[in-house]
Design a protein around this motif. Sequence first.
Motif, PDB file in Angstrom:
ATOM      1  N   MET A 338     -40.826   7.185   0.329  1.00 52.90           N
ATOM      2  CA  MET A 338     -39.527   7.605  -0.213  1.00 52.90           C
ATOM      3  C   MET A 338     -39.222   9.054   0.133  1.00 52.90           C
ATOM      4  SD  MET A 338     -39.278   5.750  -3.963  1.00 52.90           S
ATOM      5  CE  MET A 338     -40.768   6.480  -4.647  1.00 52.90           C
ATOM      6  N   SER A 339     -40.216   9.928   0.033  1.00 51.57           N
ATOM      7  CA  SER A 339     -40.018  11.336   0.339  1.00 51.57           C
ATOM      8  C   SER A 339     -39.650  11.535   1.805  1.00 51.57           C
ATOM      9  CB  SER A 339     -41.286  12.125  -0.003  1.00 51.57           C
ATOM     10  OG  SER A 339     -41.137  13.489   0.310  1.00 51.57           O
ATOM     11  N   ALA A 340     -40.332  10.798   2.689  1.00 46.28           N
ATOM     12  CA  ALA A 340     -40.015  10.890   4.120  1.00 46.28           C
ATOM     13  C   ALA A 340     -38.571  10.465   4.366  1.00 46.28           C
ATOM     14  CB  ALA A 340     -40.979  10.011   4.919  1.00 46.28           C
ATOM     15  N   ALA A 341     -38.119   9.420   3.680  1.00 48.89           N
ATOM     16  CA  ALA A 341     -36.738   8.954   3.866  1.00 48.89           C
ATOM     17  C   ALA A 341     -35.729   9.953   3.312  1.00 48.89           C
ATOM     18  CB  ALA A 341     -36.560   7.586   3.188  1.00 48.89           C
ATOM     19  N   ALA A 342     -36.034  10.571   2.162  1.00 48.65           N
ATOM     20  CA  ALA A 342     -35.100  11.508   1.545  1.00 48.65           C
ATOM     21  C   ALA A 342     -34.870  12.731   2.429  1.00 48.65           C
ATOM     22  CB  ALA A 342     -35.631  11.936   0.178  1.00 48.65           C
ATOM     23  N   PHE A 343     -35.943  13.324   2.929  1.00 49.43           N
ATOM     24  CA  PHE A 343     -35.780  14.475   3.811  1.00 49.43           C
ATOM     25  C   PHE A 343     -35.286  14.040   5.193  1.00 49.43           C
ATOM     26  CE2 PHE A 343     -38.778  16.223   0.667  1.00 49.43           C
ATOM     27  CZ  PHE A 343     -38.066  17.348   0.294  1.00 49.43           C
ATOM     28  N   GLY A 344     -35.610  12.800   5.584  1.00 48.48           N
ATOM     29  CA  GLY A 344     -35.090  12.269   6.842  1.00 48.48           C
ATOM     30  C   GLY A 344     -33.582  12.182   6.834  1.00 48.48           C
ATOM     31  N   ALA A 345     -32.989  11.868   5.675  1.00 47.17           N
ATOM     32  CA  ALA A 345     -31.535  11.799   5.577  1.00 47.17           C
ATOM     33  C   ALA A 345     -30.903  13.153   5.875  1.00 47.17           C
ATOM     34  CB  ALA A 345     -31.139  11.327   4.172  1.00 47.17           C
ATOM     35  N   ALA A 381     -31.602   5.290  -4.732  1.00 48.26           N
ATOM     36  CA  ALA A 381     -31.857   4.246  -5.727  1.00 48.26           C
ATOM     37  C   ALA A 381     -33.347   4.002  -5.887  1.00 48.26           C
ATOM     38  CB  ALA A 381     -31.143   2.960  -5.320  1.00 48.26           C
ATOM     39  N   SER A 382     -34.086   4.058  -4.789  1.00 40.94           N
ATOM     40  CA  SER A 382     -35.531   3.865  -4.865  1.00 40.94           C
ATOM     41  C   SER A 382     -36.195   5.022  -5.590  1.00 40.94           C
ATOM     42  CB  SER A 382     -36.115   3.714  -3.459  1.00 40.94           C
ATOM     43  OG  SER A 382     -37.487   3.389  -3.512  1.00 40.94           O
ATOM     44  N   LEU A 383     -35.768   6.258  -5.289  1.00 38.80           N
ATOM     45  CA  LEU A 383     -36.320   7.420  -5.983  1.00 38.80           C
ATOM     46  C   LEU A 383     -36.018   7.369  -7.482  1.00 38.80           C
ATOM     47  CD1 LEU A 383     -35.437  10.212  -3.397  1.00 38.80           C
ATOM     48  CD2 LEU A 383     -37.749   9.636  -4.155  1.00 38.80           C
ATOM     49  N   ALA A 384     -34.841   6.837  -7.826  1.00 38.31           N
ATOM     50  CA  ALA A 384     -34.460   6.745  -9.229  1.00 38.31           C
ATOM     51  C   ALA A 384     -35.180   5.615  -9.958  1.00 38.31           C
ATOM     52  CB  ALA A 384     -32.949   6.553  -9.341  1.00 38.31           C
ATOM     53  N   GLY A 385     -35.787   4.698  -9.196  1.00 38.04           N
ATOM     54  CA  GLY A 385     -36.496   3.587  -9.834  1.00 38.04           C
ATOM     55  C   GLY A 385     -35.590   2.432 -10.188  1.00 38.04           C
ATOM     56  N   VAL A 386     -34.568   2.186  -9.362  1.00 36.78           N
ATOM     57  CA  VAL A 386     -33.641   1.078  -9.602  1.00 36.78           C
ATOM     58  C   VAL A 386     -34.206  -0.186  -8.962  1.00 36.78           C
ATOM     59  CG1 VAL A 386     -31.302   0.215  -9.148  1.00 36.78           C
ATOM     60  CG2 VAL A 386     -31.673   2.645  -9.663  1.00 36.78           C
ATOM     61  N   PRO A 387     -34.285  -1.302  -9.702  1.00 33.88           N
ATOM     62  CA  PRO A 387     -34.754  -2.539  -9.077  1.00 33.88           C
ATOM     63  C   PRO A 387     -33.696  -3.062  -8.110  1.00 33.88           C
ATOM     64  CG  PRO A 387     -34.074  -2.932 -11.353  1.00 33.88           C
ATOM     65  CD  PRO A 387     -34.012  -1.451 -11.135  1.00 33.88           C
ATOM     66  N   PRO A 388     -34.091  -3.740  -7.023  1.00 33.23           N
ATOM     67  CA  PRO A 388     -35.455  -4.176  -6.679  1.00 33.23           C
ATOM     68  C   PRO A 388     -36.145  -3.248  -5.692  1.00 33.23           C
ATOM     69  CG  PRO A 388     -33.877  -5.295  -5.268  1.00 33.23           C
ATOM     70  CD  PRO A 388     -33.089  -4.326  -6.107  1.00 33.23           C
ATOM     71  N   PHE A 389     -35.743  -1.982  -5.622  1.00 36.50           N
ATOM     72  CA  PHE A 389     -36.304  -1.068  -4.625  1.00 36.50           C
ATOM     73  C   PHE A 389     -37.759  -0.723  -4.962  1.00 36.50           C
ATOM     74  CE2 PHE A 389     -31.735  -0.449  -4.299  1.00 36.50           C
ATOM     75  CZ  PHE A 389     -31.542  -0.491  -2.935  1.00 36.50           C
ATOM     76  N   LEU A 390     -38.468  -0.219  -3.965  1.00 34.50           N
ATOM     77  CA  LEU A 390     -39.905   0.036  -4.085  1.00 34.50           C
ATOM     78  C   LEU A 390     -40.227   0.984  -5.230  1.00 34.50           C
ATOM     79  CD1 LEU A 390     -42.724  -0.401  -2.853  1.00 34.50           C
ATOM     80  CD2 LEU A 390     -42.255   1.508  -1.305  1.00 34.50           C
ATOM     81  N   GLY A 391     -39.392   1.998  -5.450  1.00 39.92           N
ATOM     82  CA  GLY A 391     -39.662   2.967  -6.499  1.00 39.92           C
ATOM     83  C   GLY A 391     -39.728   2.360  -7.892  1.00 39.92           C
TER      84      GLY A 391
END
Length: 481
Positions: A338-345, A381-391
């Motif tokens: 998730m961190s790689a994707a966030a900074f990748g954006a 959404a994944s960083l926030a912990g929203v289903p069905p994402f990995l976070g």
Amino acid sequence: MNMPVRTFADIQPLLPELVVILGAFALLMLDLFLDERRRVVSHLFAIAVLAIATVMVATGVGGQGTVLSGMFIRDIAADVMKVTIGIVGILAMIYTWPYLRARELYKGEVSVLMLFATAGMMLLVSAGSLVMVYLGLEMLALCSYALVAVDRDSPLASEAAIKYFVLGALASGLLLYGLSLVYGSTGTLQLDQIAVAAQANKSSLMLITGVVFIVAGIAFKFGAAPFHMWLPDVYHGAPTPITLFIGSAPKLAAFGMTYRLLEIGAAPFEEQWRLMLAVTAVLSLAIGNLSAMVQSNLKRLLAYSTVSHVGFLFVGLAGGGREGFAAALFYAISYSIMSAAAFGAIIVLSRRGFEADRIDDYKGLNARNPWMAGLILCVMASLAGVPPFLGFWAKLAVLRAALQGDMLWLAIVGIVFAVVGAFYYLRVIKAMYFDEPEGEALQASDDRPLRIAFGVNALALLALGLAWSPIMAWCQRAFAG
């Protein structure tokens, strides 16, 4: 004195690490013969080295075992962490090249430092001795300090590097002092032997003090509150691809160090260090989330959110036992991606002279680039912990571990701050979908491999969220023995 004869079989478990280290030395020589126009060759070579080492670990080349007189342990847990470190490291290198090249910051030593840092992480998660713990940690730390300062003409980057170096040295000193006290009270450097000696001498004040300093050093390296003061400035000041690198894979290495030192070395003091980690988790959740809510710079927001995510990881560790460590490993793996994707954006949308690191920069992005807005939505959404994402599954796993560890109060605190933390991620989503565009139009990078890497990275958060069970089973198998 006759020295034992060493054969190839004696070092086979070390083969992936040797590939990375020898590849880094080969890259040092190769770079001497390349000019700026051919620098991409050295970068591709570094990616190939890391890919080969990752495949070697994943396919079991060299086998598992203990070498170097017990200083190096290759087991399932180490292999799980090394595979993830390798994958995230490759992602970081893909993100790094177009960003630094466009700003004329790419030098041959960048890839070399990233390879040596990766080798340090691999050694750290396989440490069977206090010496190997410190060797791996310092290989990672010293390379990270240099990477943060790669933009020497930037006052922000130089300040970040100095702060990182000074506070990192303080953290290393705390940890080394704790290791020294443990060695002084047990008389051994081997982690398994330390556990045996500690069991017979649990009332030793020197030993207990050593464990306290070790936990403080671990919290510093993770960036957990109240030892997080270096993290926002370093994340903000470093070039974004370097922030991505030091903010993702090293969290797995820090988890590996925690497992080796606490679960193996300090096992007789489990009740004490679980409580210390629980208190640190609460502080990290509170300080990280509340500080992130008032940030307008996206990199600083992600830095403070890292503090809160470390808090969630510590919730799993505080749960204790095999289930607790399996849940925490699952969280560390999920957060690295998730961190790689966030900074990748940020990297994909930035260009020379425009860093795309303010939340206001993302206003109206959906009207201009719906595809990119959708990918960033997946990340937030994944960083926030929203289903069905990995976070979501990562948070659920650590909260369950806390309940199984008879820490209902800690699980409740985690649930409360999971709701609080969703606020600042939703701010980014709101800016993209509901606010009117302002200022310069955000445009995705022209670099096709970069866009593909980010697309795969972001969509993986949804795909892995729908198929999270194999990863969790993998983590549980790592601690089943």
